[in-house]
Design a protein around this motif. Sequence first.
Motif, short mmCIF file in Angstrom:
data_model
loop_
_atom_site.label_atom_id
_atom_site.label_comp_id
_atom_site.label_asym_id
_atom_site.label_seq_id
_atom_site.Cartn_x
_atom_site.Cartn_y
_atom_site.Cartn_z
N SER A 528 42.20 72.75 16.71
CA SER A 528 42.39 74.17 16.36
C SER A 528 42.48 75.07 17.59
O SER A 528 42.98 76.18 17.50
N ASP A 529 42.03 74.59 18.75
CA ASP A 529 42.16 75.42 19.96
C ASP A 529 43.47 75.14 20.69
O ASP A 529 43.68 75.61 21.81
N SER A 531 44.50 72.25 21.79
CA SER A 531 44.49 71.03 22.60
C SER A 531 44.89 69.82 21.73
O SER A 531 44.97 69.92 20.50
N VAL A 548 33.48 73.96 18.18
CA VAL A 548 34.26 74.62 19.23
C VAL A 548 35.74 74.46 18.92
O VAL A 548 36.54 75.37 19.12
N ALA A 549 36.12 73.30 18.42
CA ALA A 549 37.50 73.05 17.99
C ALA A 549 37.44 72.06 16.84
O ALA A 549 36.62 71.13 16.85
N ASP A 583 44.18 68.98 28.86
CA ASP A 583 43.21 69.63 27.98
C ASP A 583 41.78 69.23 28.36
O ASP A 583 40.86 70.04 28.32
N ARG A 590 35.93 74.50 32.01
CA ARG A 590 35.19 75.51 31.23
C ARG A 590 33.68 75.25 31.31
O ARG A 590 32.87 76.17 31.48
#
Length: 664
Positions: A528-529, A531, A548-549, A583, A590
Motif C-alpha cells: 500500500s505504500d 513498494s 506500516v504497509a 524499496d 527511514r
Amino acid sequence: MTARRLTDRLGGLAFGGDHNPEQWDEQVWEEDDELMRVAGVNLATVGVFSWALLEPEEGRYDFGWLDAHLDRLHANGVAVDLATPTASPPPWFTLAHPDALPVTAEGARLVHGSRDTYCLTAPAYRAAARRIAAALAERYGDHPALALWHVHNEYATLCYCEHTAAAFRMWLRDRYGTLDALNESWGTAFWSQRYGSWEQVLPPRATQWHRNPGHTLDFSRFFSDEVVAAYREQRDAIRAHSDRPVTTNLMMPGYQNVDLWKLGREVDVVAIDHYPDRPGRSAAADAAFAADRARSFAGGRPWLLMEQGTSTVYDRGRTLAKEPGEILRHSLAHIARGSEGALFFQWRQSKAGAEQWHSAMVPHAGPDSRVFREVAATGAAVARLAALAGSVVTAEVAVLHDSDAWWGLSSDGLPSSELDYHSALRNAHRAVWDAGVVADFAHPEADLGRYRLVLAPALYLLSDAGAENLRRYVADGGTVLVQHFSGVVDDRAQARLGGYPAAPLREALGIRVEEYRPLRHGERITLSDGSHGTVWSESVRPQGAETVAAYTDGMLAGSPAITRHDFGAGHGWYLSTRLDDADYTALVARLLDTVGVGPVLPGLPPGTEAVTRVAADGRRWHFVLNHRTEPVQLPTPAHDLLTDGPVAGLPPGGCAVLNGGTSL
Ligand code: GLA
C-alpha cells in the motif's frame, strides 16, 4: 597477543603478500628483494603450500632452503608471516595414508592432484599436521624475521568418510548423552529414521531425497568444531616454541563451513581473504561487507586483510581485472574498517601450476606494468598510514549473523529455494552501506545494547536465548527490523508452534505470523505504500503492532506486510516479504533516520564511502573513498595523509584519509 604486536613489530601497517620463492630461481629472488623495496613490502607470507619441500619424506625435514629465504627477507627488511603447509599434503602422505583422503557425500574418495585433499578428522592427518607445525615452530619460533604465524589456509574441506562418522558420533554423544535425546531432537519418528544404536548414525551422505534438517544442522556444527579443534592443536604446538601471534586466514564471506564467531575467539588476530564477486560499486560494497564481518569476528579489535587480488574480481565464471585505482581503493576500503594492512595473494604471478592465471603484485609482464605501478603506489600510501595502527572503528547499527541460522536455512525441503542466507545478509549490509553508515555484525545472543538499530534478515533459526535477547533489546529502547521467515525454528531446527516467530520476539514485534505464502515465479506484489515485494509473503496478524504497509493483492489484500510496534522503550519492526532492492534500501534509510544514525561526513553523494578510525588517545581519521565516476566535493577542506597536503575534493575513483582531529 594481538594485532597491535604485529604492527609494533612492523613499525606501521602491513603491506605485502604470499611469497613463494620455491617457484623461482636465485635471479628472481634478487629481483624480488629489489621490487619489494620499491613496493614498500614489509610482510611476506611464506610456506603456505611448501609441505612437499619441507618434509620430502615422512619425518625427514629439509629446512635449508627456508632458512635461506627467511634470512634473505630479514636482511631486506621484510618480516615473515610463516605458514604451516597443512592445506596441501604432499603425494607421499596421501599414498601412505589413503584413509586420510576426503570422501564426498556421494562416496567418492578424492585423490591428490589439487590441494585441500585431506580429511580433517583422519588421525594420520591430524598427527602429521601437528608434527610439521611443531617442527616449524621449534626451528623458527624466535627467528628475527618472524612476525606472525599463519596456520593452514582456508579451512574448508568437508569429508563424509568413516573417520568422520566416528568423530561425528562422539560429538553427538557428547551433545545428547542418550540416543533418545538425539532421536527426539532430530524428529526421527518421521520417515522411520529412529536410530537404535550410535553405530547406525552416519554423516549426512548422499541419500534418496531430502535429508533430515536436524541431522544436517548438527553435522555442520560438528564440522565447525572439528576445524576449531584442528586449528587449536596447531596453534598450541606453535605456542610451545614461539611467542609470536598466531592466526589462520578465514574463508571469503560466501563460504560458511565454520562458525567464525568461535574461530575468531581462538586466533590472536582475525585474518580474512577477500575477492569481490561483482565489479564496480558492488565490489566496494562487498569489501565493506567482508571487512565489517572481520572486525565483528575480531570483537571490534583491529584485524588483517591477509589476501586480496591485485586484479581479480570473480564474476560468474569470469575473472575480471580491477580497474585503474581499485588496487588502492579496495586496500583502503579494508583499512578504513579496521584492517591493520593490505596483503595480497600472491607476490609474483606463477608461470606454472594451477593458479598461473591468478593475478599478483608482480604480474607476468613484470614490474614495467600498470599493476606493479599501482601496487607500489598502494604500498607508499599504506606506509603513510602508520599512525593508524591500533585504531578502531565503531558502529551504531548491527546486522545479526549466526552460522546456525545459515546452516538451518540451507536445509533440504524449505518452502522456497530462494531463501538464501548469504544474499539476505549482503542485502541488509548493502542497504546500510548505501546510506553511508558503518554496520557491525552481531550474534543474536550477544549484548546488543550499544546499537541503535539491529537488522535481522533471514534469521530462520533462533534459539530461545536469542529470541529473549531480542525482546529485551527492544524493551530496553532498541529498534529492530526482523525480516520474513525469521525465528521460525528453534536451535534443534524444530518449528515454532502457535505462530511465528519465537514467542518472546512475537511480543516485541506485536504480531503473529499465521501462514507463510511463497509467491509464484515472477510474481511481484504491490504494497500500500507503493513498494514492491517478490519471492515471499506471509499472513501477519497484528497483536499490538500498527500496519506500516499492507498487501494490496490476492488473498492477503488488506493484511499487514510491514508492521511497527512500540514495545517498552523501543520499537519492533517486521517485514514479511522480500522488498525490491530500492524499496528495501529506502526502508532501512527511514529506520536509520528514525534512530538518528547518519553518515560520519554528512552531505557526501551516494557511492562515496566515509568511515572513521579512532585511536585510543582520541585521534580520528576519516577515510573518504569515491566509488563514483564523477568527482566529489568534501564538506570542508582537510589535510590528507595520503598526499600530506590539503584536499577539497576527490576525482572519480579518488581516495583520501583526512585528519579528523581529536575526539576526546
Ligand atoms: C584463496 C587461497 C589462495 C588462492 C586464492 C585465489 O584465497 O588462499 O591460495 O588460491 O584463493 O583467489
